[in-house]
Design a protein around this motif. Structure first.
Motif, short mmCIF file in Angstrom:
data_model
loop_
_atom_site.label_atom_id
_atom_site.label_comp_id
_atom_site.label_asym_id
_atom_site.label_seq_id
_atom_site.Cartn_x
_atom_site.Cartn_y
_atom_site.Cartn_z
N VAL A 169 -4.26 -2.89 -66.89
CA VAL A 169 -3.91 -1.60 -67.51
C VAL A 169 -5.09 -0.65 -67.42
O VAL A 169 -4.93 0.53 -67.10
N MET A 170 -6.31 -1.15 -67.69
CA MET A 170 -7.50 -0.30 -67.60
C MET A 170 -7.66 0.25 -66.19
O MET A 170 -8.01 1.42 -66.00
N PHE A 171 -7.39 -0.56 -65.18
CA PHE A 171 -7.48 -0.13 -63.79
C PHE A 171 -6.47 1.00 -63.53
O PHE A 171 -6.80 2.00 -62.91
N GLU A 172 -5.24 0.81 -64.02
CA GLU A 172 -4.21 1.85 -63.86
C GLU A 172 -4.67 3.15 -64.51
O GLU A 172 -4.47 4.24 -63.95
N ILE A 173 -5.27 3.05 -65.69
CA ILE A 173 -5.75 4.23 -66.40
C ILE A 173 -6.83 4.94 -65.57
O ILE A 173 -6.81 6.16 -65.41
N GLU A 174 -7.77 4.16 -65.04
CA GLU A 174 -8.86 4.74 -64.25
C GLU A 174 -8.33 5.41 -62.97
O GLU A 174 -8.76 6.51 -62.61
N ILE A 175 -7.40 4.75 -62.30
CA ILE A 175 -6.80 5.31 -61.08
C ILE A 175 -6.08 6.60 -61.41
O ILE A 175 -6.23 7.62 -60.71
N ASP A 176 -5.30 6.55 -62.48
CA ASP A 176 -4.54 7.74 -62.89
C ASP A 176 -5.49 8.89 -63.21
O ASP A 176 -5.25 10.03 -62.80
N ASP A 177 -6.57 8.59 -63.93
CA ASP A 177 -7.54 9.61 -64.30
C ASP A 177 -8.23 10.19 -63.05
O ASP A 177 -8.39 11.39 -62.93
N THR A 178 -8.58 9.32 -62.12
CA THR A 178 -9.23 9.76 -60.87
C THR A 178 -8.29 10.66 -60.07
O THR A 178 -8.70 11.72 -59.59
N LEU A 179 -7.03 10.25 -59.94
CA LEU A 179 -6.07 11.06 -59.19
C LEU A 179 -5.83 12.41 -59.88
O LEU A 179 -5.71 13.43 -59.20
N ARG A 180 -5.80 12.39 -61.21
CA ARG A 180 -5.60 13.65 -61.94
C ARG A 180 -6.77 14.59 -61.69
O ARG A 180 -6.59 15.77 -61.41
N ARG A 181 -8.00 14.05 -61.75
CA ARG A 181 -9.19 14.89 -61.51
C ARG A 181 -9.23 15.42 -60.08
O ARG A 181 -9.60 16.56 -59.84
N LEU A 182 -8.84 14.57 -59.12
CA LEU A 182 -8.79 15.02 -57.72
C LEU A 182 -7.76 16.13 -57.53
O LEU A 182 -8.03 17.10 -56.81
#
Length: 125
Positions: free
Chosen positions: A107-120
């Motif tokens: 879940v933490m990985f999903e959160i980080e990926i989601d956050d990275t994609l949002r910032r990009l």
């Protein structure tokens, strides 16, 4: 699958995730974003599928007992101090600390990926 059964597994994932995020363990699932709720429920469902393969775990869930390593030997009348290496190896993987940690990490990985994609995507605007 009843709501009571799902709650036990959701709590197992949610508690670890909240600790990881530095939030109080009493923080309600409903206050998290819908996307995070979806990830937590997905991991809880996977945990439930794995755990319900063990009849003793199903009994823990039926009685609404927390999915803890301590409850499993109690249910099976096994003294924790008397567990030998073979019996220890027979405990369901659910009670190996790494199992829930692995799902929380997912879940933490999903959160980080989601956050990275949002910032990009915000940076591309």
């Amino acid at each position: 699958m009843t709501h009571a059964i799902e709650t036990v597994f959701i709590d197992a994932i949610l508690g670890g995730l909240l600790r990881e995020l530095g939030l109080l363990e009493t923080f309600p699932l409903i206050k998290l974003s819908p996307r995070m709720q979806e990830w937590i429920v997905g991991q809880a469902e996977a945990l439930q599928r794995d755990a319900m393969a063990h009849s003793s775990v199903a009994v823990l869930v039926k009685y609404g007992l927390p999915l803890t390593r301590e409850n499993y030997p109690n249910l099976n009348n096994v003294d924790e101090d008397d567990l030998d290496a073979e019996q220890e190896g027979e405990l369901p993987q659910l009670f190996q600390p790494s199992m829930v940690e692995e799902r929380v990490a997912s879940v933490m990985f999903e959160i980080e990926i989601d956050d990275t994609l949002r910032r990009l995507s915000e940076g591309a605007r």
